[in-house]
Write an enzyme that holds these catalytic residues in place. Sequence first.
Site, PDB file in Angstrom:
ATOM      1  N   GLY A 134     -16.256 -30.654  -9.034  1.00 35.33           N
ATOM      2  CA  GLY A 134     -16.267 -30.089  -7.676  1.00 35.33           C
ATOM      3  C   GLY A 134     -17.696 -29.937  -7.178  1.00 35.33           C
TER       4      GLY A 134
ATOM      5  N   ARG B 191     -19.418 -30.290  -2.796  1.00 40.14           N
ATOM      6  CA  ARG B 191     -19.750 -29.372  -1.693  1.00 40.14           C
ATOM      7  C   ARG B 191     -19.653 -27.929  -2.184  1.00 40.14           C
ATOM      8  NH1 ARG B 191     -14.570 -28.322   0.614  1.00 40.14           N
ATOM      9  NH2 ARG B 191     -13.060 -29.647  -0.428  1.00 40.14           N
TER      10      ARG B 191
ATOM     11  N   ASP C 221      -9.319 -36.705 -10.017  1.00 42.69           N
ATOM     12  CA  ASP C 221      -8.662 -35.395 -10.044  1.00 42.69           C
ATOM     13  C   ASP C 221      -8.852 -34.785 -11.432  1.00 42.69           C
ATOM     14  OD1 ASP C 221      -6.895 -33.273 -10.075  1.00 42.69           O
ATOM     15  OD2 ASP C 221      -5.249 -34.380  -9.146  1.00 42.69           O
TER      16      ASP C 221
ATOM     17  N   ASN D 103     -16.217 -26.210 -12.220  1.00 40.60           N
ATOM     18  CA  ASN D 103     -16.289 -25.511 -10.927  1.00 40.60           C
ATOM     19  C   ASN D 103     -15.180 -25.930  -9.965  1.00 40.60           C
ATOM     20  OD1 ASN D 103     -17.893 -24.309  -8.450  1.00 40.60           O
ATOM     21  ND2 ASN D 103     -17.559 -26.475  -7.988  1.00 40.60           N
TER      22      ASN D 103
ATOM     23  N   SER E 183     -13.425 -16.042 -10.866  1.00 36.53           N
ATOM     24  CA  SER E 183     -13.508 -15.364  -9.559  1.00 36.53           C
ATOM     25  C   SER E 183     -13.273 -13.869  -9.771  1.00 36.53           C
ATOM     26  CB  SER E 183     -12.426 -15.905  -8.627  1.00 36.53           C
ATOM     27  OG  SER E 183     -12.289 -15.071  -7.492  1.00 36.53           O
TER      28      SER E 183
ATOM     29  N   TYR F 210      -3.684 -18.069  -7.662  1.00 40.30           N
ATOM     30  CA  TYR F 210      -5.138 -18.214  -7.854  1.00 40.30           C
ATOM     31  C   TYR F 210      -5.660 -17.184  -8.875  1.00 40.30           C
ATOM     32  CZ  TYR F 210     -10.072 -18.615  -6.364  1.00 40.30           C
ATOM     33  OH  TYR F 210     -11.441 -18.801  -6.321  1.00 40.30           O
TER      34      TYR F 210
ATOM     35  N   ALA G 230      -3.969 -15.751 -11.245  1.00 42.24           N
ATOM     36  CA  ALA G 230      -3.500 -16.130 -12.588  1.00 42.24           C
ATOM     37  C   ALA G 230      -4.381 -17.234 -13.164  1.00 42.24           C
ATOM     38  CB  ALA G 230      -2.044 -16.582 -12.522  1.00 42.24           C
TER      39      ALA G 230
HETATM   40  P1  NAP Z   1     -14.888 -25.762  -1.914  1.00 46.42           P
HETATM   41  O1  NAP Z   1     -15.996 -25.603  -0.936  1.00 46.42           O
HETATM   42  O2  NAP Z   1     -13.489 -25.866  -1.420  1.00 46.42           O
HETATM   43  O3  NAP Z   1     -15.227 -27.035  -2.856  1.00 46.42           O
HETATM   44  C1  NAP Z   1     -14.331 -27.385  -3.876  1.00 46.42           C
HETATM   45  C2  NAP Z   1     -14.857 -28.567  -4.642  1.00 46.42           C
HETATM   46  O4  NAP Z   1     -13.919 -28.844  -5.699  1.00 46.42           O
HETATM   47  C3  NAP Z   1     -14.949 -29.839  -3.815  1.00 46.42           C
HETATM   48  O5  NAP Z   1     -16.052 -30.598  -4.251  1.00 46.42           O
HETATM   49  C4  NAP Z   1     -13.638 -30.583  -4.161  1.00 46.42           C
HETATM   50  O6  NAP Z   1     -13.736 -31.996  -4.056  1.00 46.42           O
HETATM   51  C5  NAP Z   1     -13.473 -30.189  -5.618  1.00 46.42           C
HETATM   52  N1  NAP Z   1     -12.091 -30.267  -6.059  1.00 46.42           N
HETATM   53  C6  NAP Z   1     -11.028 -29.548  -5.619  1.00 46.42           C
HETATM   54  N2  NAP Z   1      -9.918 -29.907  -6.284  1.00 46.42           N
HETATM   55  C7  NAP Z   1     -10.296 -30.879  -7.165  1.00 46.42           C
HETATM   56  C8  NAP Z   1      -9.603 -31.659  -8.121  1.00 46.42           C
HETATM   57  N3  NAP Z   1      -8.282 -31.514  -8.321  1.00 46.42           N
HETATM   58  N4  NAP Z   1     -10.307 -32.572  -8.839  1.00 46.42           N
HETATM   59  C9  NAP Z   1     -11.637 -32.730  -8.655  1.00 46.42           C
HETATM   60  N5  NAP Z   1     -12.342 -32.021  -7.762  1.00 46.42           N
HETATM   61  C10 NAP Z   1     -11.675 -31.105  -7.026  1.00 46.42           C
HETATM   62  O7  NAP Z   1     -14.859 -24.545  -2.960  1.00 46.42           O
HETATM   63  P2  NAP Z   1     -16.006 -23.479  -3.337  1.00 46.42           P
HETATM   64  O8  NAP Z   1     -15.836 -22.293  -2.490  1.00 46.42           O
HETATM   65  O9  NAP Z   1     -17.319 -24.136  -3.459  1.00 46.42           O
HETATM   66  O10 NAP Z   1     -15.477 -23.044  -4.787  1.00 46.42           O
HETATM   67  C11 NAP Z   1     -16.013 -23.590  -5.991  1.00 46.42           C
HETATM   68  C12 NAP Z   1     -15.447 -22.794  -7.157  1.00 46.42           C
HETATM   69  O11 NAP Z   1     -15.820 -21.425  -7.016  1.00 46.42           O
HETATM   70  C13 NAP Z   1     -13.921 -22.813  -7.234  1.00 46.42           C
HETATM   71  O12 NAP Z   1     -13.512 -22.844  -8.577  1.00 46.42           O
HETATM   72  C14 NAP Z   1     -13.536 -21.498  -6.590  1.00 46.42           C
HETATM   73  O13 NAP Z   1     -12.280 -21.062  -7.017  1.00 46.42           O
HETATM   74  C15 NAP Z   1     -14.665 -20.620  -7.077  1.00 46.42           C
HETATM   75  N6  NAP Z   1     -14.866 -19.417  -6.282  1.00 46.42           N
HETATM   76  C16 NAP Z   1     -15.182 -19.519  -4.969  1.00 46.42           C
HETATM   77  C17 NAP Z   1     -15.374 -18.350  -4.252  1.00 46.42           C
HETATM   78  C18 NAP Z   1     -15.727 -18.362  -2.802  1.00 46.42           C
HETATM   79  O14 NAP Z   1     -15.750 -17.273  -2.206  1.00 46.42           O
HETATM   80  N7  NAP Z   1     -16.017 -19.488  -2.197  1.00 46.42           N
HETATM   81  C19 NAP Z   1     -15.243 -17.095  -4.875  1.00 46.42           C
HETATM   82  C20 NAP Z   1     -14.921 -17.050  -6.222  1.00 46.42           C
HETATM   83  C21 NAP Z   1     -14.741 -18.224  -6.920  1.00 46.42           C
HETATM   84  P3  NAP Z   1     -13.742 -32.726  -2.585  1.00 46.42           P
HETATM   85  O15 NAP Z   1     -15.049 -32.328  -1.954  1.00 46.42           O
HETATM   86  O16 NAP Z   1     -13.679 -34.162  -2.884  1.00 46.42           O
HETATM   87  O17 NAP Z   1     -12.548 -32.178  -1.857  1.00 46.42           O
END
Ligand code: NAP
Length: 248
Positions: free
Chosen positions: A12, A15, A63, A90, A142, A155, A157
């Site tokens: 991931g 972005r 994926d 991530n 998270s 989420y 879980a």
């Molecule tokens: P995001 O902006 O939605 O980016 C998600 C990234 O994961 C993207 O690069 C996406 O690829 C990739 N991805 C999603 N599903 C995938 C799959 N099945 N296989 C391969 N790649 C996949 O999310 P984010 O906010 O940066 O979150 C990153 C991590 O931090 C996640 O685990 C999220 O749960 C955790 N987190 C986020 C927050 C928050 O507030 N943002 C808080 C706590 C934890 P594409 O770009 O190709 O779609």
Amino acid sequence: MIESGRVAVVTGGGRGIGRAIAVRLAQEGANIAISYRSNDEAAEETAALVSETGVESGLFKGDVAESGDVSALFAGVQEKFGRVDILVNNAGTTRDNLMMRMKEEEFDEVLRTNLKGTYLCTRAVLRSMVRARWGRIVNISSVVGLVGNAGQANYAASKAGIIGFTKSVAREVAQRGITVNAVAPGYVETELTGGLPEAVKDQIKAQVPTGRFGEPEEVAEVVAFLAGEGAGYITGQTLAVDGGMTMQ
Ligand code: NAP
């Protein structure tokens, strides 16, 4: 500090928080494999930012929840870089719904991506890390996995599952020079959280002692520390990067 020449895989990494982690590890001197699912443009932008730091980067589309895609990812990384020293699990997704309305597919998709993806990628790197007697695995959990959140039972879980997974694997490989830790971010503005209504964002901010959302770079800083040479005596931990939201 990360020893130069190390190779990090950031799932991931295209972005959001993953991009910030990829760039931060690159600034430390690690070569970076960026895994992403579908957004080519975002991943290419990350690769360009990584390359600006002077290290090598590679893009790997697939994926993380599909074992065939994960095998192809790590075969590709092996071919390009010849090693994996650091894995940052991530990649993550959400399909929010109240429990009474939550569909089986919403539950399954979130568990598959967040938890099974972490399992598949960890399994793919462990053997070579054991052989090298060095490795760093950082799993992105998270605060929701620590305290729960209405509308996010699936989420929560998956993210609580990541914490148990982290501790178990950490125990299995602790004597092999491999550390396994989790980072639990609070709310960070990315596309994942961007869709929240302003009123909900204000409610969340009111629960954060620092009174603001976190920045992707603030999560990346902690990941870089855990991935570094100096963090060798820290394993099985979950570090909250949440502005004080879940003080223990
Ligand atoms: P995001 O902006 O939605 O980016 C998600 C990234 O994961 C993207 O690069 C996406 O690829 C990739 N991805 C999603 N599903 C995938 C799959 N099945 N296989 C391969 N790649 C996949 O999310 P984010 O906010 O940066 O979150 C990153 C991590 O931090 C996640 O685990 C999220 O749960 C955790 N987190 C986020 C927050 C928050 O507030 N943002 C808080 C706590 C934890 P594409 O770009 O190709 O779609």
